[in-house]
Design a protein around this motif. Structure first.
Motif: not given
Length: 342
Positions: A231-243
């Motif tokens: 979950k942490t990795m997936k959340g970080t991926l989503a945040a990085a895509v947005r940024r």
């Protein structure tokens, strides 16, 4: 030795996409923005290409490259594939359990890479259990998608590695939990690998970027039972895509290209405001090219579902889902577009 190359793409008189590598030269000394700008100036002069004929330069995300293009007076955009892989790098480092499993995987691959005897034994085992003899793939930080391919190769050879470790020594070994973790990581990274290949293709277009980002964000926002442990990795991926893609819809090259592409139109923008802004960018460009002073109220033809020109993929259902959601939305749009290619 560092090399700097000049690769060009253009549309010929038959409206066919063409590409060629014009030059590849040694790039000695410090890679400062001034040195990069001077090198580009020199290559363009060698080929008698005026800067006014350069539509856009695709570059990586390094600050010296960004400043170098600005210093050279050349319009530029970051490479979408490179940006996707920066996102992946962030995600893989964000969760300790994933990073630890990857470190062990690298040790295993490295062992076979540096020991011909060990690889020969593994090859014998592969043939004995009816698998084709296949090498494990080492990931390399500068090679996009290589971590995905390394994990994939480990999972493919899981059975053969299990037999090997029962008879021989390895510098380290993956636990059952870590094997399961890597299988989940491959599932999450699969769309990144697919989209990286798509935008890296010689047939890729600027119009593919915004839809790819929109679909990727939809994929990462979905919670599934397999998210446990990553979950942490997936959340970080989503945040990085947005940024990292936060301004992609504000870039005229991406927005106008997406709007004009009959596969995408205005269906894959994040909201109606950015889609309307894209239309305004297009109309300004049309007025600038034609020299007209007035805008006309031209209406969009009936929306059609984006056609599929590739084999079915894991993301096709999300593309179709977004297209179906947005199909009723109508934007006034020019019915005829004059494309001027330098």
């Amino acid at each position: 030795m560092s090399l700097l190359s000049l690769t060009v793409q253009w549309i010929d008189d038959n409206f066919s996409l063409r590409h060629a590598t014009l030059q590849a030269k040694p790039f000695r000394g410090s890679h400062t923005s001034k040195a990069i700008a001077d090198a580009f100036d020199g290559m363009l002069q060698t080929w008698c290409i005026p800067k006014t004929s350069v539509h856009v330069v695709l570059r990586d995300n390094a600050r010296n490259m960004i400043k170098g293009m600005n210093d050279a007076g050349l319009p530029s955009l970051p490479c979408a594939a490179h940006t996707l892989q920066l996102v992946v790098h962030e995600g893989l480092l964000s969760q300790r359990s994933v990073a630890d499993a990857l470190a062990i995987g690298r040790k295993i691959v490295g062992h076979f890479k540096h020991s011909p005897l060990a690889y020969s034994c593994l090859e014998d085992i592969q043939l004995e259990i009816g698998q084709p003899a296949k090498r494990l793939q080492q990931d390399v930080q500068t090679r996009w998608n290589s971590t995905f391919y390394m994990i994939q190769s480990l999972i493919e050879q899981k059975r053969a590695l299990g037999v090997f470790v029962s008879e021989h020594e390895l510098p380290d070994n993956l636990t059952a939990h870590q094997w399961a973790l890597l299988e989940k990581v491959v599932t999450v990274l699969g769309p990144f690998e697919e989209l990286t290949r798509k935008v890296s293709s010689s047939e890729a277009m600027a119009a593919d970027v915004i839809p790819a980002v929109t679909v990727l964000q939809r994929f990462l926002s979905r919670e599934t039972d397999d998210d446990h442990g990553i979950k942490t990795m997936k959340g970080t991926l989503a945040a990085a895509v947005r940024r990292r893609f936060s301004d992609v819809e504000e870039q005229p090259l991406y927005s106008i290209a997406t709007l004009l592409d009959p596969r995408y139109k205005n269906l894959f923008f994040s909201n109606t405001n950015t889609a309307a802004n894209a239309k305004e960018m297009l109309m300004r460009e049309l007025l600038r090219s034609s020299g007209e002073e007035e805008n006309h109220d031209l209406h969009e033809p009936p929306a059609r579902k984006p056609r599929r020109d590739q084999a079915s993929s894991s993301l096709d259902s999300i593309f179709d889902e977004i297209a179906d959601e947005q199909a009723p939305v109508s934007l006034n749009r020019a019915q005829c577009v004059l494309c001027v290619v330098s």
